[in-house]
Design a protein around this motif. Structure first.
Motif, PDB file in Angstrom:
ATOM      1  N   LEU A 131       0.839  -1.201   0.000  1.00 18.80           N
ATOM      2  CA  LEU A 131       0.000   0.000   0.000  1.00 18.80           C
ATOM      3  C   LEU A 131       0.874   1.251   0.000  1.00 18.80           C
ATOM      4  O   LEU A 131       1.893   1.315   0.687  1.00 18.80           O
ATOM      5  N   ASP A 161      -1.947   3.780   6.297  1.00 22.60           N
ATOM      6  CA  ASP A 161      -2.849   2.693   5.921  1.00 22.60           C
ATOM      7  C   ASP A 161      -2.109   1.363   5.902  1.00 22.60           C
ATOM      8  O   ASP A 161      -2.634   0.327   6.342  1.00 22.60           O
ATOM      9  N   ALA A 206      -6.690   1.270   0.450  1.00 21.44           N
ATOM     10  CA  ALA A 206      -6.657   0.327   1.567  1.00 21.44           C
ATOM     11  C   ALA A 206      -8.018  -0.329   1.781  1.00 21.44           C
ATOM     12  O   ALA A 206      -8.098  -1.516   2.117  1.00 21.44           O
TER      13      ALA A 206
END
Length: 378
Positions: free
Chosen positions: A227, A232, A259
Motif C-alpha cells: 500500500l 494505511d 486500503a
C-alpha cells in the motif's frame, strides 16, 4: 572378430549416449542420492564417490544495493554448467540448510551453483523491482568464465520460484537454457484468493485447501505492505497480524480508498468473490501484483520449464502448478507431482513409514525429473 565388433559398437553407443542420457542420469542419481541419503540416514552417500565442492561467499553491488552470493564450485574440472538457485521466503536466507544441501548436491553433480540472497524474499515482502534484481543476479552467472559456452539454468523454491518465473522474459533470464521451480505460484491473484478463502480450484472445481498458518499470515501481510500510504499500510498489516491473517468484514473508518479495496478483498472467505475483488484492485496495487505474477507474461516464456510440486502442499496449492501446465505458452513444461516432499523440504510427514512401492514410485519419478532437467542443463 565378433567380440571386436561388439566392443566397437558398445564404445560408440557409450559415446553417443553419454551427453544426452548417461551423464544426466548419473548426475541425477548423485543429486537424488545426496539429498535423500542425508535426509534419511544423516549420511551423504554421494560424498563417497564425488569430491567435495568448494564453497565461497562474496558481496556484490546489484542495482545499487549489496547482495550476498554463495557459490558452490565442483571439486573437479574448470568448466561447468551454471545454475542459479532462488530461495523461498526463509528468514535464514543463504544459511537455509535445505537450500545449502541442494547447492552442494548440484555441485557434486557438476554444476557451478550460485545462490543470491535477496533481501525482499528473505524478509517476506514484494518489491516492485524484484524481477530486475533476479535478472541482474542471473547476468552475473552468465558472466562467470567457468561457465562460458556452457548451459545456464535457474531453479526457484516456493515464492522464489514464482518470482523467478515472473522474471523469465527479462533480458538475462531469456538466455537461460531452462527454468525449474519447486512448489511455486503461477497466478498471484488466484494464489492470494486461495489463501484467504481456504479453497483452491482444480480442474474447474473448487475444493478445500488447508493453508499453513505461516502463509495464511505472511502472504496477506506482504500484499498489504505494498500500500502506498504509510499509515494505511501499518494499520492493515497490524490488523492482519492480530487476526492471524484474517480481517473483519467491514473496514475500519479512516482508511483511504486503496486500503479499503484491499481490506474488502482480503476479508472475503469466498474464493470467487475474493478473486474478483483482487482482480479489481486499484491500478496502483495491480501494477505491483502483476509485476510479480508469472501469469502476466507466461505466453512469452520460451525456456523449457520444469515444475515439481507436492500434491499436499500447504504453502502454495498444487492448483497453481496445474494452472501453469494447462495455460498455453511458447515453450514446453514438465509438471511432476509428488507425495514425497513437504513443500520445499525433502520429506513429508509420514513418508518414512510408507511402503517400498511408494518409495520406488516416488524416487524413480524424482530421478526421471532430475535427469530431464540435467539433460537440458549439462
Amino acid at each position: 572378430m565378433k567380440r571386436r565388433v561388439a566392443l566397437v559398437v558398445l564404445i560408440v553407443l557409450l559415446v553417443v549416449l553419454w551427453r544426452p542420457v548417461l551423464r544426466p542420469l548419473g548426475a541425477g542419481s548423485i543429486v537424488v542420492a545426496d539429498i535423500y541419503s542425508s535426509a534419511l540416514w544423516e549420511r551423504n552417500l554421494a560424498a563417497y564417490v564425488t569430491p567435495p565442492p568448494r564453497v565461497s561467499e562474496s558481496s556484490v553491488a546489484v542495482l545499487g544495493s549489496p547482495m550476498r552470493i554463495t557459490w558452490w564450485t565442483p571439486g573437479w574440472g574448470d568448466r561447468h554448467a551454471g545454475v542459479m538457485l532462488v530461495n523461498g521466503a526463509t528468514e535464514l536466507g543463504n544459511d537455509d540448510p535445505e537450500t545449502r544441501r541442494l547447492g552442494e548436491s548440484l555441485a557434486r553433480a557438476g554444476y557451478l551453483v550460485m545462490l543470491p540472497e535477496l533481501a525482499f524474499i528473505k524478509e517476506g515482502r514484494f518489491d516492485a523491482r524484484a524481477t530486475e534484481y533476479l535478472d541482474a543476479a542471473f547476468a552475473l552467472l552468465l558472466g562467470r568464465p567457468e561457465t562460458s559456452g556452457m548451459p545456464h539454468g535457474a531453479f526457484g523454491f516456493s515464492v522464489g520460484g514464482g518470482l523467478l518465473l515472473a522474471a523469465a522474459t527479462r533480458p538475462a533470464l531469456q538466455r537461460a537454457t531452462y527454468l525449474g521451480v519447486l512448489g511455486a505460484y503461477f497466478d498471484l491473484d488466484a494464489y492470494l484468493a486461495a489463501v484467504v478463502s481456504g479453497t483452491q480450484r482444480r480442474a474447474g472445481q473448487l475444493e478445500p485447501w488447508d493453508a499453513d498458518p505461516e502463509v495464511r499470515l505472511r502472504l496477506p501481510v506482504a500484499v498489504a505492505e505494498t500500500l502506498a500510504d504509510q499509515t494505511d499500510r501499518a494499520r492493515v498489516a497490524e490488523a492482519l497480524r492480530a487476526g492471524g491473517g484474517r480481517l473483519s468484514d467491514a473496514a475500519p473508518n479512516g482508511l483511504g480508498p486503496e486500503a479499503v479495496s484491499l481490506w474488502s478483498a482480503l476479508s472475503s472467505s469466498d474464493y470467487g468473490v475474493a478473486l474478483a475483488r483482487i482482480r479489481s484492485l486499484p491500478p496502483s496495487l495491480r501494477a505491483i501484483l502483476d509485476e510479480v505474477s508469472p501469469r502476466r507474461a507466461w505466453a512469452a516464456v520460451r525456456q523449457p520449464v520444469f515444475w515439481l510440486h507436492d500434491i499436499g502442499d500447504r504453502f502454495e496449492p498444487v492448483s497453481e502448478a496445474e494452472a501453469a501446465a494447462s495455460t498455453a505458452r511458447a515453450g514446453p513444461i514438465r509438471l511432476q507431482r509428488t507425495g514425497l516432499l513437504s513443500h520445499a523440504a525433502a520429506l513429508g510427514s509420514g513418508a518414512r513409514a510408507r511402503g517400498l512401492d511408494f518409495w520406488f514410485t516416488e524416487l524413480s519419478g524424482l530421478l526421471s525429473f532430475a535427469t530431464a532437467i540435467l539433460s537440458e542443463g549439462l
